[in-house]
Design a protein around this motif. Structure first.
Motif, PDB file in Angstrom:
ATOM      1  N   THR A   1      22.716 129.055  59.782  1.00  0.00           N
ATOM      2  CA  THR A   1      22.513 130.171  60.707  1.00  0.00           C
ATOM      3  C   THR A   1      23.332 131.401  60.308  1.00  0.00           C
ATOM      4  O   THR A   1      23.290 132.411  60.996  1.00  0.00           O
ATOM      5  CB  THR A   1      22.888 129.751  62.151  1.00  0.00           C
ATOM      6  OG1 THR A   1      24.230 129.264  62.154  1.00  0.00           O
ATOM      7  CG2 THR A   1      21.962 128.670  62.679  1.00  0.00           C
TER       8      THR A   1
ATOM      9  N   GLY B   1      38.542 124.895  64.033  1.00  0.00           N
ATOM     10  CA  GLY B   1      38.642 123.644  64.783  1.00  0.00           C
ATOM     11  C   GLY B   1      37.996 123.768  66.152  1.00  0.00           C
ATOM     12  O   GLY B   1      37.112 124.602  66.372  1.00  0.00           O
ATOM     13  N   GLU B   2      38.468 122.950  67.078  1.00  0.00           N
ATOM     14  CA  GLU B   2      37.879 122.934  68.420  1.00  0.00           C
ATOM     15  C   GLU B   2      38.151 124.245  69.145  1.00  0.00           C
ATOM     16  O   GLU B   2      39.264 124.773  69.102  1.00  0.00           O
ATOM     17  CB  GLU B   2      38.470 121.774  69.220  1.00  0.00           C
ATOM     18  CG  GLU B   2      37.973 120.442  68.706  1.00  0.00           C
ATOM     19  CD  GLU B   2      38.564 119.254  69.413  1.00  0.00           C
ATOM     20  OE1 GLU B   2      37.864 118.256  69.564  1.00  0.00           O
ATOM     21  OE2 GLU B   2      39.748 119.316  69.807  1.00  0.00           O
ATOM     22  N   GLY B   3      37.140 124.710  69.861  1.00  0.00           N
ATOM     23  CA  GLY B   3      37.250 126.042  70.460  1.00  0.00           C
ATOM     24  C   GLY B   3      37.809 126.085  71.872  1.00  0.00           C
ATOM     25  O   GLY B   3      38.245 127.143  72.331  1.00  0.00           O
TER      26      GLY B   3
ATOM     27  N   ASP C   1      28.166 111.330  64.369  1.00  0.00           N
ATOM     28  CA  ASP C   1      28.050 111.220  62.910  1.00  0.00           C
ATOM     29  C   ASP C   1      27.750 109.763  62.528  1.00  0.00           C
ATOM     30  O   ASP C   1      26.934 109.500  61.656  1.00  0.00           O
ATOM     31  CB  ASP C   1      29.363 111.619  62.231  1.00  0.00           C
ATOM     32  CG  ASP C   1      29.772 113.040  62.550  1.00  0.00           C
ATOM     33  OD1 ASP C   1      29.564 113.910  61.710  1.00  0.00           O
ATOM     34  OD2 ASP C   1      30.288 113.282  63.656  1.00  0.00           O
TER      35      ASP C   1
ATOM     36  N   CYS D   1      30.367 116.052  52.308  1.00  0.00           N
ATOM     37  CA  CYS D   1      30.248 116.272  53.749  1.00  0.00           C
ATOM     38  C   CYS D   1      31.345 117.189  54.283  1.00  0.00           C
ATOM     39  O   CYS D   1      32.496 117.112  53.872  1.00  0.00           O
ATOM     40  CB  CYS D   1      30.297 114.928  54.459  1.00  0.00           C
ATOM     41  SG  CYS D   1      30.034 115.082  56.236  1.00  0.00           S
TER      42      CYS D   1
ATOM     43  N   VAL E   1      30.259 133.354  68.965  1.00  0.00           N
ATOM     44  CA  VAL E   1      29.057 132.872  68.287  1.00  0.00           C
ATOM     45  C   VAL E   1      29.354 131.612  67.462  1.00  0.00           C
ATOM     46  O   VAL E   1      30.327 131.587  66.699  1.00  0.00           O
ATOM     47  CB  VAL E   1      28.461 133.953  67.356  1.00  0.00           C
ATOM     48  CG1 VAL E   1      27.035 133.585  66.952  1.00  0.00           C
ATOM     49  CG2 VAL E   1      28.484 135.320  68.001  1.00  0.00           C
TER      50      VAL E   1
ATOM     51  N   PRO F   1      19.813 121.138  72.165  1.00  0.00           N
ATOM     52  CA  PRO F   1      20.722 122.266  72.435  1.00  0.00           C
ATOM     53  C   PRO F   1      22.012 122.171  71.622  1.00  0.00           C
ATOM     54  O   PRO F   1      22.403 121.083  71.210  1.00  0.00           O
ATOM     55  CB  PRO F   1      21.020 122.108  73.930  1.00  0.00           C
ATOM     56  CG  PRO F   1      20.832 120.661  74.205  1.00  0.00           C
ATOM     57  CD  PRO F   1      19.751 120.180  73.279  1.00  0.00           C
TER      58      PRO F   1
ATOM     59  N   LEU G   1      40.128 129.253  73.020  1.00  0.00           N
ATOM     60  CA  LEU G   1      39.511 130.341  73.797  1.00  0.00           C
ATOM     61  C   LEU G   1      40.202 130.508  75.142  1.00  0.00           C
ATOM     62  O   LEU G   1      40.366 131.625  75.635  1.00  0.00           O
ATOM     63  CB  LEU G   1      38.020 130.076  73.991  1.00  0.00           C
ATOM     64  CG  LEU G   1      37.173 130.311  72.738  1.00  0.00           C
ATOM     65  CD1 LEU G   1      35.735 129.864  72.984  1.00  0.00           C
ATOM     66  CD2 LEU G   1      37.191 131.771  72.309  1.00  0.00           C
TER      67      LEU G   1
ATOM     68  N   PRO H   1      31.309 125.099  62.186  1.00  0.00           N
ATOM     69  CA  PRO H   1      31.690 124.583  60.872  1.00  0.00           C
ATOM     70  C   PRO H   1      31.690 125.568  59.701  1.00  0.00           C
ATOM     71  O   PRO H   1      32.420 125.364  58.739  1.00  0.00           O
ATOM     72  CB  PRO H   1      30.671 123.464  60.618  1.00  0.00           C
ATOM     73  CG  PRO H   1      29.539 123.729  61.536  1.00  0.00           C
ATOM     74  CD  PRO H   1      30.070 124.491  62.698  1.00  0.00           C
TER      75      PRO H   1
ATOM     76  N   LEU I   1      28.547 133.220  75.204  1.00  0.00           N
ATOM     77  CA  LEU I   1      28.431 132.361  74.021  1.00  0.00           C
ATOM     78  C   LEU I   1      26.992 132.344  73.535  1.00  0.00           C
ATOM     79  O   LEU I   1      26.055 132.332  74.339  1.00  0.00           O
ATOM     80  CB  LEU I   1      28.845 130.932  74.385  1.00  0.00           C
ATOM     81  CG  LEU I   1      30.338 130.685  74.604  1.00  0.00           C
ATOM     82  CD1 LEU I   1      30.556 129.446  75.457  1.00  0.00           C
ATOM     83  CD2 LEU I   1      31.056 130.550  73.259  1.00  0.00           C
TER      84      LEU I   1
ATOM     85  N   ILE J   1      26.789 113.057  72.912  1.00  0.00           N
ATOM     86  CA  ILE J   1      27.668 112.668  71.814  1.00  0.00           C
ATOM     87  C   ILE J   1      28.825 111.840  72.376  1.00  0.00           C
ATOM     88  O   ILE J   1      29.365 112.159  73.425  1.00  0.00           O
ATOM     89  CB  ILE J   1      28.096 113.924  71.012  1.00  0.00           C
ATOM     90  CG1 ILE J   1      28.742 113.566  69.685  1.00  0.00           C
ATOM     91  CG2 ILE J   1      28.992 114.852  71.797  1.00  0.00           C
ATOM     92  CD1 ILE J   1      28.617 114.666  68.630  1.00  0.00           C
TER      93      ILE J   1
ATOM     94  N   ILE K   1      32.221 124.109  75.264  1.00  0.00           N
ATOM     95  CA  ILE K   1      33.188 125.197  75.476  1.00  0.00           C
ATOM     96  C   ILE K   1      32.937 125.855  76.834  1.00  0.00           C
ATOM     97  O   ILE K   1      33.867 126.103  77.602  1.00  0.00           O
ATOM     98  CB  ILE K   1      33.072 126.244  74.343  1.00  0.00           C
ATOM     99  CG1 ILE K   1      33.540 125.627  73.026  1.00  0.00           C
ATOM    100  CG2 ILE K   1      33.863 127.496  74.674  1.00  0.00           C
ATOM    101  CD1 ILE K   1      33.397 126.550  71.838  1.00  0.00           C
TER     102      ILE K   1
ATOM    103  N   ALA L   1      24.083 111.905  69.210  1.00  0.00           N
ATOM    104  CA  ALA L   1      24.274 112.860  68.099  1.00  0.00           C
ATOM    105  C   ALA L   1      25.539 112.606  67.274  1.00  0.00           C
ATOM    106  O   ALA L   1      25.956 113.470  66.504  1.00  0.00           O
ATOM    107  CB  ALA L   1      24.278 114.293  68.642  1.00  0.00           C
TER     108      ALA L   1
END
Ligand code: B12
Length: 464
Positions: free
Chosen positions: A76, A119-121, A249, A211, A70, A25, A125, A99, A5, A199, A32, A247
């Motif tokens: 980025t 969505g969530e990985g 929202d 947003c 990635v 980080p 994965l 995102p 990753l 978080i 993940i 972190a």
């Protein structure tokens, strides 16, 4: 190795961050990694933050080639596209998540991603990697939350991935997979105190039109107060930070949760200074007092505009007065405030700019940051301006920030508005402290008058 990753953020290529030096980080890929390791998979992280592009490319090229995952956000993107391409050339299978990719599936697939994860990985994965490593023969079409090209070249978009129901059952981010001490020491070196991030929730249910809700939709799931307190206690023991950043929202979204969390910290005698982001409508005297008691030293509030008309157009769900009250409440509880201000939202005119200037002056936060609104793909704001939007550079080498919106006031206009705002606030602060000579004040007033004339003169300039 089953998965490497990485993310496309290189701090040493970011001149702005080199001045700020407040790195954290990338929690998404750390989550993940922890999840897959718990499932018995070999997942590693190449944390690009303190490394160089050459070092990452060297790792990719020296192989052995496996699967590269990635993380990408709108800033980025161009680095990620470069990494994907190089990885493909070196024989890797490539997956992109985060995102930005969900909003640009075709573009990422064309740029070198074999799969876009939406969505969530974690679970996606867990199901996808065995197929890619030939350990499972499950048809890709059955794996939820992915997009890829079929052998005929058409894009297959599988059903949506269900969100993880109980985020408490998730392992904490795999901070041991990266050089976490380096983050803490960079903070300490540059700011006198080391910081860590964590978080407490996933997703934001509000619907501010600009947003991005690409990853979590408008859902909201929280961890238990005890689990967050456990993680904080462990972070303190393991990394000895002097402060933390929550972190989330909107950290104070759930008042009952906050009070329980405060009780949990109190019970454990745990207190570390921290900063967080919230919304003015989720703050009240009891909440702010609680925040102060548990160590909050700075609260960031998205203020955006001093014009109620514009706040309503953004569907912000907050009033100008709520922001002013919230900042005053923080001040009276000894909490510093940081405010985000957004110029250039749809429909903003000279009067609205003036209202924002008066608002920031009156509210007087300790810090404020301004930005000119930019349409993040997939947001209602982006849809609203789509037919007037022009990308200034090709998608691959730009972000959603580098666009022109036809009919909007010019960059020059907002540049003057920004200078005027800063000068007005400075003058107001000086007046409050009454520390400046009358002649210097007169000089500042002249500058402000000139800026106001300039603003008026440029208010007819619009982006072509
Ligand atoms: C913390 C944060 C920051 C920190 C980043 C620190 C860090 N290194 O993490 C700071 C303050 C520096 C920051 C800056 C910016 N941010 Co920011 N930030 C966030 C925030 C609030 C939390 C990120 C987080 O930890 N999420 C929790 C994890 C669990 O979620 P996640 O990262 O999305 O990961 C999950 C999935 O995306 C997926 N996934 C992630 N990576 C991968 C990789 C693979 C291979 C796969 C398969 C899946 C996958 O699985 C993960 C676990 O489920 C998010 C909003 C949010 N709630 O996510 C905004 C957010 C990511 N930021 C955003 C933006 C716009 C920015 C800035 C551009 C703001 C600015 N104007 O400067 C800058 C860009 C900085 C940069 N150069 O990259 C946007 C991105 C929108 C977009 N479409 O790209 C978000 C989504 C906010 C929003 N709602 O608009 N940000």
């Amino acid at each position: 190795m089953d998965l490497l990753l990485t993310h496309g953020y290189f701090l040493y290529e970011d001149p702005k961050e080199l001045q700020i030096m407040k790195p954290y980080p990338p929690l998404g890929i750390l989550y993940i990694c922890a999840y897959l390791r718990r499932k018995g998979m070999q997942a590693e992280i190449f944390d690009s933050t303190f490394s160089t592009r050459e070092q990452l490319l060297h790792t990719i090229q020296s192989g052995p080639a496996s699967v590269l995952g990635v993380y990408a956000n709108l800033m980025t993107r161009n680095n990620v596209v470069d990494i994907l391409r190089r990885a493909k050339d070196a024989g890797w299978q490539t997956i992109v998540g985060g995102p930005d990719p969900g909003a640009y599936i075709e573009e990422y697939l064309d740029a070198g991603a074999d799969f876009v994860v939406l969505g969530e990985g974690e679970v996606t994965l867990e199901e996808l990697l065995p197929v890619l490593h030939g350990k499972s023969y499950r048809p890709l079409e059955e794996i939820a939350g992915i997009a890829f090209r079929s052998s005929s070249g058409s894009i297959i978009h599988t059903r949506s991935r269900e969100q993880i129901r109980d985020i408490n059952s998730q392992p904490w981010p795999a901070r041991e997979a990266i050089d976490m001490d380096r983050y803490v020491s960079v903070w300490r070196e540059h700011h006198g105190r080391g910081s860590v991030s964590l978080i407490t929730a996933r997703g934001c249910p509000y619907h501010c039109r600009w947003c991005s809700h690409q990853v979590f939709g408008k859902t909201h799931r929280r961890r238990t107060p005890a689990s967050v307190a456990d993680e904080l206690a462990w972070l303190i023991e393991r990394y000895h930070p002097d402060m933390a950043w929550m972190a989330d929202d909107v950290f104070t979204i759930h008042h009952g949760w906050l009070f329980e969390y405060a009780a949990e910290l109190n019970k454990r005698n745990l207190k570390v200074p921290f900063e967080c982001i919230s919304r003015a409508d989720r703050l009240n005297p009891q909440v702010v007092e609680t925040l102060a008691k548990i160590g909050c030293f700075r609260l960031w509030i998205g203020s955006e505009s001093g014009s109620q008309r514009i706040l309503d157009a953004m569907e912000r769900g907050v009033t100008v007065e709520q922001v002013q009250t919230a900042v005053a409440l923080c001040r009276s509880n000894g909490i510093q405030t940081g405010m985000f201000v957004m110029w250039g939202f749809e429909g903003e005119e000279l009067d609205d700019v003036e209202a924002t200037i008066q608002h920031v002056k009156k509210t007087d936060p300790d810090i404020f940051f301004t930005t000119v609104a930019y349409p993040i793909q997939g947001t209602p704001y982006s849809d609203q301006v789509a037919d007037r939007m022009q990308r200034l550079k090709p998608w691959k080498v730009s972000s959603d920030r580098e666009v022109r919106i036809r009919g909007r006031h010019s960059r020059h206009f907002y540049g003057i508005a920004d200078q005027l705002l800063r000068s007005e606030v400075e003058l107001e602060r000086t007046r409050r402290k009454s520390s400046m000579e009358a002649s210097a004040i007169a000089e500042m007033q002249n500058k402000i008058a000139d800026l106001r004339t300039g603003l008026l003169a440029s208010s007819g300039e619009v982006e072509a």
